[in-house]
Write an enzyme that holds these catalytic residues in place. Structure first.
Site, PDB file in Angstrom:
ATOM      1  N   ASN A  97       0.407  -1.237   0.112  1.00 34.69           N
ATOM      2  CA  ASN A  97       0.151   0.406  -0.145  1.00 34.69           C
ATOM      3  C   ASN A  97       0.433   0.980   0.420  1.00 34.69           C
ATOM      4  OD1 ASN A  97       0.335  -0.449   2.341  1.00 34.69           O
ATOM      5  ND2 ASN A  97      -0.986   0.725   3.339  1.00 34.69           N
ATOM      6  N   GLY A 148       2.020  -5.735   6.799  1.00 38.10           N
ATOM      7  CA  GLY A 148       1.306  -6.170   6.497  1.00 38.10           C
ATOM      8  C   GLY A 148      -0.264  -6.781   7.248  1.00 38.10           C
ATOM      9  N   SER A 149      -0.604  -7.568   6.915  1.00 39.22           N
ATOM     10  CA  SER A 149      -2.246  -8.232   7.400  1.00 39.22           C
ATOM     11  C   SER A 149      -2.166  -8.885   8.471  1.00 39.22           C
ATOM     12  CB  SER A 149      -3.660  -8.613   6.088  1.00 39.22           C
ATOM     13  OG  SER A 149      -2.110  -9.401   6.099  1.00 39.22           O
ATOM     14  N   GLU A 189       4.260  -4.944  11.610  1.00 35.73           N
ATOM     15  CA  GLU A 189       3.584  -3.288  12.134  1.00 35.73           C
ATOM     16  C   GLU A 189       2.070  -4.039  11.096  1.00 35.73           C
ATOM     17  OE1 GLU A 189       4.167  -0.643  12.599  1.00 35.73           O
ATOM     18  OE2 GLU A 189       6.577  -0.777  13.996  1.00 35.73           O
ATOM     19  N   CYS A 207      -2.952   1.404   6.339  1.00 33.64           N
ATOM     20  CA  CYS A 207      -2.692   1.254   7.937  1.00 33.64           C
ATOM     21  C   CYS A 207      -3.946   2.006   8.618  1.00 33.64           C
ATOM     22  CB  CYS A 207      -1.749   0.855   7.673  1.00 33.64           C
ATOM     23  SG  CYS A 207      -0.513   1.996   7.862  1.00 33.64           S
ATOM     24  N   GLU A 234     -10.779  -5.244   8.838  1.00 34.32           N
ATOM     25  CA  GLU A 234     -10.255  -3.413   8.169  1.00 34.32           C
ATOM     26  C   GLU A 234     -10.842  -3.386   7.246  1.00 34.32           C
ATOM     27  OE1 GLU A 234      -5.778  -4.213   7.736  1.00 34.32           O
ATOM     28  OE2 GLU A 234      -6.113  -1.897   7.870  1.00 34.32           O
TER      29      GLU A 234
HETATM   30  P1  NAD Z   1      -0.322  -8.868   3.323  1.00 35.27           P
HETATM   31  O1  NAD Z   1      -0.298  -9.350   5.031  1.00 35.27           O
HETATM   32  O2  NAD Z   1      -1.215  -8.992   2.424  1.00 35.27           O
HETATM   33  O3  NAD Z   1       1.129  -8.780   2.471  1.00 35.27           O
HETATM   34  C1  NAD Z   1       2.236  -8.617   2.841  1.00 35.27           C
HETATM   35  C2  NAD Z   1       3.556  -9.106   2.473  1.00 35.27           C
HETATM   36  O4  NAD Z   1       4.125 -10.212   3.272  1.00 35.27           O
HETATM   37  C3  NAD Z   1       3.575  -8.909   1.564  1.00 35.27           C
HETATM   38  O5  NAD Z   1       5.113  -8.638   1.090  1.00 35.27           O
HETATM   39  C4  NAD Z   1       3.401 -10.956   0.962  1.00 35.27           C
HETATM   40  O6  NAD Z   1       4.010 -11.216  -0.326  1.00 35.27           O
HETATM   41  C5  NAD Z   1       3.569 -11.007   1.767  1.00 35.27           C
HETATM   42  N1  NAD Z   1       2.833 -11.953   2.557  1.00 35.27           N
HETATM   43  C6  NAD Z   1       1.551 -12.646   1.800  1.00 35.27           C
HETATM   44  N2  NAD Z   1       0.937 -13.997   2.433  1.00 35.27           N
HETATM   45  C7  NAD Z   1       2.057 -14.407   2.618  1.00 35.27           C
HETATM   46  C8  NAD Z   1       2.848 -15.825   3.657  1.00 35.27           C
HETATM   47  N3  NAD Z   1       1.480 -16.778   3.267  1.00 35.27           N
HETATM   48  N4  NAD Z   1       3.585 -16.310   4.225  1.00 35.27           N
HETATM   49  C9  NAD Z   1       4.634 -14.278   4.186  1.00 35.27           C
HETATM   50  N5  NAD Z   1       4.245 -13.738   3.464  1.00 35.27           N
HETATM   51  C10 NAD Z   1       3.257 -13.561   2.783  1.00 35.27           C
HETATM   52  O7  NAD Z   1      -0.537  -7.697   3.378  1.00 35.27           O
HETATM   53  P2  NAD Z   1      -0.991  -6.151   2.434  1.00 35.27           P
HETATM   54  O8  NAD Z   1      -2.066  -6.811   1.046  1.00 35.27           O
HETATM   55  O9  NAD Z   1       0.298  -6.018   1.386  1.00 35.27           O
HETATM   56  O10 NAD Z   1      -1.032  -5.222   2.783  1.00 35.27           O
HETATM   57  C11 NAD Z   1      -2.152  -4.336   3.313  1.00 35.27           C
HETATM   58  C12 NAD Z   1      -2.159  -4.667   4.924  1.00 35.27           C
HETATM   59  O11 NAD Z   1      -0.909  -4.447   5.476  1.00 35.27           O
HETATM   60  C13 NAD Z   1      -3.619  -3.762   6.358  1.00 35.27           C
HETATM   61  O12 NAD Z   1      -3.622  -4.942   6.753  1.00 35.27           O
HETATM   62  C14 NAD Z   1      -2.693  -2.684   6.617  1.00 35.27           C
HETATM   63  O13 NAD Z   1      -3.236  -2.752   7.809  1.00 35.27           O
HETATM   64  C15 NAD Z   1      -0.961  -3.651   6.565  1.00 35.27           C
HETATM   65  N6  NAD Z   1      -0.638  -2.728   6.752  1.00 35.27           N
HETATM   66  C16 NAD Z   1       0.290  -1.678   7.929  1.00 35.27           C
HETATM   67  C17 NAD Z   1       0.864  -1.119   8.538  1.00 35.27           C
HETATM   68  C18 NAD Z   1       1.915  -0.772   9.434  1.00 35.27           C
HETATM   69  O14 NAD Z   1       2.873   0.044   9.130  1.00 35.27           O
HETATM   70  N7  NAD Z   1       1.047  -1.364  10.037  1.00 35.27           N
HETATM   71  C19 NAD Z   1       1.601  -0.923   6.989  1.00 35.27           C
HETATM   72  C20 NAD Z   1       1.009  -0.601   6.008  1.00 35.27           C
HETATM   73  C21 NAD Z   1      -0.143  -1.487   5.349  1.00 35.27           C
END
Ligand code: NAD
Length: 459
Positions: A115, A188-189, A210, A244, A334
């Site tokens: 994002n 990530g999520s 995060e 996020c 979310e």
């Molecule tokens: P995501 O969790 O789907 O992916 C994040 C990363 O994890 C990507 O690089 C992806 O390739 C990897 N990934 C996906 N599946 C995986 C698995 N099974 N095993 C290991 N790695 C895996 O998240 P997204 O869709 O890229 O981002 C959105 C989410 O991130 C939202 O929930 C948002 O709130 C959160 N976010 C948090 C922050 C923060 O600073 N706290 C910042 C940005 C986004």
């Protein structure tokens, strides 16, 4: 390209060579990174635009400029941050000189989301390098153009045993997580955060997570409604709502709900026109899967404004939803898109019912001029961080640690907090040899009373 296990082996060996302990070496890497990013400014902004039609303005302020300011901060303060810090000694261990050494963990894995794909890959990388670690970065597979630029930049600046970008999706991430790391930094999520935490636990690897969550925004009746609407619309629709820390839903004093909703609608039109789809300032949803997910969140809901979906163009218009049920999908997951549920409250118990229904959020927003209400609310609820009378902007001050709590994350970073996140704090006590008080040595006979007196005296 080397295999993942070989990359890790090489990085471990390079770390053990002690080269990254040299502050001048770290500084030269950070300066080279800055100059490479400055050179590629337009390519970076173009890549973000191609990935999800993010405007140059938003890309500049929220990706490019934030990365450069984090680099400037690290370059300016690295010597001071890395220096062993003397702390006062304890009378119990007199004589001694006591220090905290900041030690890099070693080889670090950074997994980034899509994002803010440039910022959230490089911000942790900068501080990991500043702290003396070697880094493997896995950027997001969903923002291919930005990930390619990241890979190029890293390749041009860093020797592979210092930092490398490994592109790929879940399979690559899974293989990376199967390696032994000295630290893992994941953004990530919450769902994937749990997978990362599980993998890290197997090796007892320390982590920063995060994550996301549903960040509430409470609005009482004591504020200028037009200003509230302006700031809200800015923060909710920035990056197309895919932030996020975006306000996820509103909890509005019921007396001002209608006026606020009208002001929000006027503000959306003022900023993005009657057809936001044609505005160059309104980004697209990242992919079809997320468009479908967001569309499904609107099923059976009362839409007050918007609700237009174009699955071909990955477009969802700014949308207001009236009073969804707390157990609806819209209020359980979310949102991460331009949909804003509007809930109301009559009294503070109503606010509590809504907020306690959900996990601890990453951010928390209150629009109010009632100091007592603000303080009470800040202290009552658990959340990562927040803003009073605005949204998102706490992210911009690197002096404030940024991170979640519970399901919204663990650990924090930004500025020096980031440097600290990537540093083990090694306590060192250097003892004097000119005095050796005999009391601690056996035989202890008759020493206990004296020990009690000393403890009482020391308080
Ligand atoms: P995501 O969790 O789907 O992916 C994040 C990363 O994890 C990507 O690089 C992806 O390739 C990897 N990934 C996906 N599946 C995986 C698995 N099974 N095993 C290991 N790695 C895996 O998240 P997204 O869709 O890229 O981002 C959105 C989410 O991130 C939202 O929930 C948002 O709130 C959160 N976010 C948090 C922050 C923060 O600073 N706290 C910042 C940005 C986004």
């Amino acid at each position: 390209m080397k295999s993942i296990p070989d990359i890790v082996l090489d990085q471990n060996a390079f770390f053990l060579s002690q080269k990254t302990k040299d502050i001048q070496y770290r500084l030269s890497l950070l300066k080279a990174l800055k100059s490479e990013i400055l050179k590629k400014e337009q390519e970076i902004l173009d890549a973000l635009n191609t990935d999800f039609k993010k405007s140059e303005f938003e890309s500049y302020i929220s990706e490019f400029a934030l990365v450069i300011s984090e680099l400037n901060l690290a370059i300016k303060h690295i010597k001071n941050w890395a220096k062993p810090k003397r702390v006062s000694a304890s009378l119990l261990t007199f004589p001694s000189k006591d220090y905290i050494y900041k030690e890099p963990y070693g080889t670090v894995l950074i997994i980034a989301p899509w994002n803010y794909p440039f910022l959230l890959a490089l911000e942790p990388l900068i501080m990991a390098i500043a702290a003396g670690n070697t880094v493997v970065l896995k950027p997001s597979e969903l923002t291919q153009n930005t990930s390619n630029i990241l890979t190029q930049i890293i390749k041009n600046v860093f020797p592979e045993p210092v930092a490398v970008s490994v592109e790929g999706g879940v399979e690559t991430a899974t293989e990376l997580l199967a390696q032994k790391w000295d630290y893992i930094f994941f953004t990530g999520s919450t769902k994937v955060g749990k997978i990362v935490a599980e993998a890290a636990a197997k090796q007892l690897t320390p982590i920063t997570l995060e994550l996301g969550g549903k960040s509430p925004c409470i609005i009482d009746h004591t504020n200028n409604i037009e200003l509230v609407a302006r700031r809200l619309v800015w923060g909710k629709l920035f990056n197309g709502g895919q932030t996020c820390i975006a306000p996820d839903y509103l909890i509005v004093n019921s007396n001002i709900k209608d006026e606020l909703v009208n002001s929000i609608i006027k503000e959306i039109t003022r900023r993005y026109g009657k057809h936001p789809k044609t505005s160059n300032d309104f980004p697209r949803i990242i992919n079809k899967k997320n468009v479908k997910r967001l569309k499904a969140l609107l099923n059976n809901e009362t839409i007050i404004y918007g609700g237009d979906v174009d699955e071909v163009e990955n477009y969802i218009s700014p949308t207001l939803v009236d009073a969804p049920k707390l157990n609806s999908k819209l209020m359980q997951e979310e949102i991460f898109g331009p949909i804003l549920p509007v809930l109301t409250y009559e009294n503070e118990a109503d606010i509590e019912t809504i907020i306690r229904n959900l996990d601890k959020p990453l951010s928390f927003y209150i629009f109010s001029n009632n100091k007592h209400f603000i303080e009470k609310t800040i202290q009552k609820y658990r959340f990562g961080g927040g803003v009073i009378n605005d949204v998102l902007v706490h992210f911009g001050n690197p002096k404030l640690p940024f991170g979640g709590i519970g399901t919204s994350g663990m650990g924090n970073y930004h500025g020096k907090h980031g440097f600290d996140a990537f540093s083990h704090k090694k306590s060192i006590m250097k003892r004097g040899t000119w005095l050796d008080i005999p009391m601690r040595y056996a035989p202890y006979k008759k020493k206990l009373n004296l020990l009690r007196k000393v403890f009482k005296y020391l308080g």
